[in-house]
Design a protein around this motif. Structure first.
Motif, PDB file in Angstrom:
ATOM      1  N   SER B 165      17.534 -49.851  42.757  1.00 18.92           N
ATOM      2  CA  SER B 165      16.315 -50.228  43.502  1.00 18.92           C
ATOM      3  C   SER B 165      15.707 -48.769  43.721  1.00 18.92           C
ATOM      4  O   SER B 165      16.405 -47.646  43.903  1.00 18.92           O
ATOM      5  CB  SER B 165      16.457 -50.820  44.938  1.00 18.92           C
ATOM      6  OG  SER B 165      17.237 -51.897  44.633  1.00 18.92           O
ATOM      7  N   GLY B 166      14.367 -48.724  43.829  1.00 27.05           N
ATOM      8  CA  GLY B 166      13.631 -47.230  44.118  1.00 27.05           C
ATOM      9  C   GLY B 166      12.126 -47.096  43.724  1.00 27.05           C
ATOM     10  O   GLY B 166      11.853 -48.325  43.441  1.00 27.05           O
ATOM     11  N   TRP B 167      11.944 -46.033  43.816  1.00 28.92           N
ATOM     12  CA  TRP B 167      10.500 -45.726  43.544  1.00 28.92           C
ATOM     13  C   TRP B 167      10.322 -44.659  42.564  1.00 28.92           C
ATOM     14  O   TRP B 167      11.339 -43.783  42.337  1.00 28.92           O
ATOM     15  CB  TRP B 167       9.888 -45.280  44.639  1.00 28.92           C
ATOM     16  CG  TRP B 167       9.646 -46.625  45.721  1.00 28.92           C
ATOM     17  CD1 TRP B 167      10.485 -47.041  46.648  1.00 28.92           C
ATOM     18  CD2 TRP B 167       8.316 -47.268  45.797  1.00 28.92           C
ATOM     19  NE1 TRP B 167       9.714 -47.937  47.302  1.00 28.92           N
ATOM     20  CE2 TRP B 167       8.701 -48.376  47.025  1.00 28.92           C
ATOM     21  CE3 TRP B 167       7.223 -47.240  45.507  1.00 28.92           C
ATOM     22  CZ2 TRP B 167       7.647 -49.077  47.493  1.00 28.92           C
ATOM     23  CZ3 TRP B 167       6.185 -48.006  46.111  1.00 28.92           C
ATOM     24  CH2 TRP B 167       6.476 -49.098  46.879  1.00 28.92           C
ATOM     25  N   VAL B 168       9.127 -44.626  41.736  1.00 27.94           N
ATOM     26  CA  VAL B 168       8.841 -43.404  41.234  1.00 27.94           C
ATOM     27  C   VAL B 168       7.589 -43.180  41.644  1.00 27.94           C
ATOM     28  O   VAL B 168       6.589 -43.996  41.757  1.00 27.94           O
ATOM     29  CB  VAL B 168       8.867 -43.502  39.439  1.00 27.94           C
ATOM     30  CG1 VAL B 168       8.136 -44.833  39.094  1.00 27.94           C
ATOM     31  CG2 VAL B 168       8.218 -42.434  38.840  1.00 27.94           C
ATOM     32  N   MET B 169       7.273 -41.650  41.820  1.00 32.04           N
ATOM     33  CA  MET B 169       6.039 -41.348  42.334  1.00 32.04           C
ATOM     34  C   MET B 169       5.385 -40.227  41.708  1.00 32.04           C
ATOM     35  O   MET B 169       6.312 -39.076  41.305  1.00 32.04           O
ATOM     36  CB  MET B 169       6.176 -41.368  43.988  1.00 32.04           C
ATOM     37  CG  MET B 169       6.654 -42.448  44.654  1.00 32.04           C
ATOM     38  SD  MET B 169       7.015 -41.925  46.548  1.00 32.04           S
ATOM     39  CE  MET B 169       7.312 -43.619  47.248  1.00 32.04           C
TER      40      MET B 169
END
Lengths: 200, 245
Positions: B165-169
């Motif tokens: 799980s996570g984010w790209v920003m």
């Protein structure tokens, strides 16, 4: 010898009546697990140090090494899913054999307390990961959790008897955001305690 | 006292900023958000749940906002409600000062506070119709990534490569410099006192109902609903050091 996706030990639809639908198992086994196997083989192909090593050896030697994180992730997930399919049963799901129940009572204070602890670990594993029933190196049962592709083999916490996958892909089609309901159902209706007992 | 004074300043600054932009942005709510304060509230979606249909289905939007984000807000409130010295901080300060928070609530603030910041940013940078940004932001993208195509390519790769799980920003600093990051779980750039210009959620709950295991397809489609006017507004705020979260 490349690693291979083991066949499911039951049909894709076998757990549907117990709360894990056919589509979930098709995606989870045929797509997700397959992708881990394919990625792992790709890493082994490119790295002489990994060739000829067993899955367990690769998990152990890649654990905790930042430059080997992708190897660890995929090897760990291959190992975890190999166990996971055996950890579920269409016929005896949820039924705890007497010997295991006795040990759960002695070490964890009873079946209800075990399930509460397991659920707390599963829900408390923020993000992707696994909850485990482990036979510790001290000979006692314990409940643990690991993030992402890690497992009790890598952490050295003991022998994994039961592992419940709490990546959202395990339950999103069946339970959406309700992870506690998925885990409760898994413990009550799906978990293969006969397999767990046979590992002790 | 110091914390209370700073909180008041942050609130006043946020309000002034919102007021100043109201005329130019009359058609939609500002994407430059005030720093959230306790008791935290779930911000309403700034558009209908079907507004991102070109990338995200209605059921996913409703679950994601009404259930997932709402749970993070409730858990964050529960974590800080009995810890007044923490509850008095705006969200950006809680995250920037994580190592100084009481250990008993540190993880809960990291996870749920990070979630609240990330999702609050996420909703307003969507609801658009994609395309390619021009102006100062377009120039900055060409300068820092080579081209818009290279930014998209790097962003999509980072999103696929975020295991679990996570984010790209994309982050923006006060000089307007842009950079790409992927973060696990709900870790927010605010933990490093940095600001997300925009980002995409790669938790499976963000895409599983429509895309199942095909995260790359979700990442590719997501650009169709990116709201460049909103992101441009955030970029201008970042340049002025006024992007709170």
């Amino acid at each position: 010898m490349a690693f291979e996706l083991p066949p499911l030990p039951y049909s894709h639809a076998a757990l549907a009546a117990q709360g894990m639908c056919q589509e979930t198992l098709e995606l989870h086994h045929d797509k997700h697990h397959q992708a881990y196997v394919t990625a792992l083989n790709g890493f082994v192909e490119k790295n002489e140090a990994l060739k000829g090593k067993s899955l367990e050896e690769i998990v152990m030697l890649s654990h905790g090494k930042p430059d080997m994180a992708p190897v660890f992730n995929n090897a760990g997930q291959h190992w975890n899913h190999n166990l996971f399919w055996q950890n579920m049963s269409p016929t005896s799901g949820g039924k705890i054999p007497g010997a295991l129940e006795k040990k759960i009572t002695a070490d964890l204070g009873g079946v209800d307390k075990f399930k509460e602890a397991f659920k707390a670990a599963a829900v408390g594993q923020f993000g992707s990961g696994w909850a485990w029933l482990v036979l510790g190196t001290d000979g006692k049962l314990k409940v643990t959790k690991t993030p992402n592709g890690s497992n009790p083999l890598a952490t050295g916490e003991g022998k994994a008897l039961l592992g419940c996958d709490v990546w959202e892909h395990s339950y999103y089609l069946d339970f959406r955001n309700r992870r506690p309901d998925y885990v409760q159902n898994w413990l009550d209706k799906i978990a293969n305690y006969e397999f767990a007992a046979a590992q002790m | 006292m110091l914390i209370m004074r700073r909180r008041a300043l942050v609130l006043a600054g946020g309000a002034a900023l919102l007021a100043g932009r109201a005329s130019a942005q009359a058609a939609r709510a500002s994407a430059v958000l005030a720093d959230p304060v306790y008791p935290f509230v779930l911000p309403p979606l700034p558009y209908a749940a079907g507004a991102n249909e070109a990338a995200i289905d209605v059921a996913t939007m409703e679950l994601h906002h009404d259930k997932h984000h709402a749970a993070y807000v409730a858990n964050l409130n529960a974590a800080v409600k009995d810890v007044p010295q923490v509850a008095a901080m705006p969200l950006s300060a809680m995250l920037a000062k994580l190592p100084e928070l009481p250990e008993a609530i540190r993880n809960a603030v990291r996870n749920n506070g990070g979630s609240h910041a990330n999702h609050s940013m996420f909703w307003p940078v969507m609801g658009g119709s994609g395309g390619e940004p021009g102006g100062e932001l377009g120039t900055a993208i060409a300068r820092d990534f080579g081209s818009f195509a290279q930014l998209k390519d790097g962003f999509n790769r980072a999103g696929v490569g975020q295991f679990g799980s996570g984010w790209v920003m994309v982050l923006a600093d006060a000089t307007g410099k842009l950079s790409l990051v992927a973060r696990p779980n709900q870790d927010s750039p605010l933990m490093d006192a940095k600001r997300a210009l925009f980002g995409n959620d790669v938790w499976e709950h963000a895409y599983y109902l429509r895309y199942q295991n095909r995260r790359a397809d979700y990442l590719a489609a997501w650009w169709n609903v990116v709201n460049w006017p909103a992101i441009t507004e955030r970029y201008q705020a970042a340049l002025g050091g006024k992007l709170a979260i």
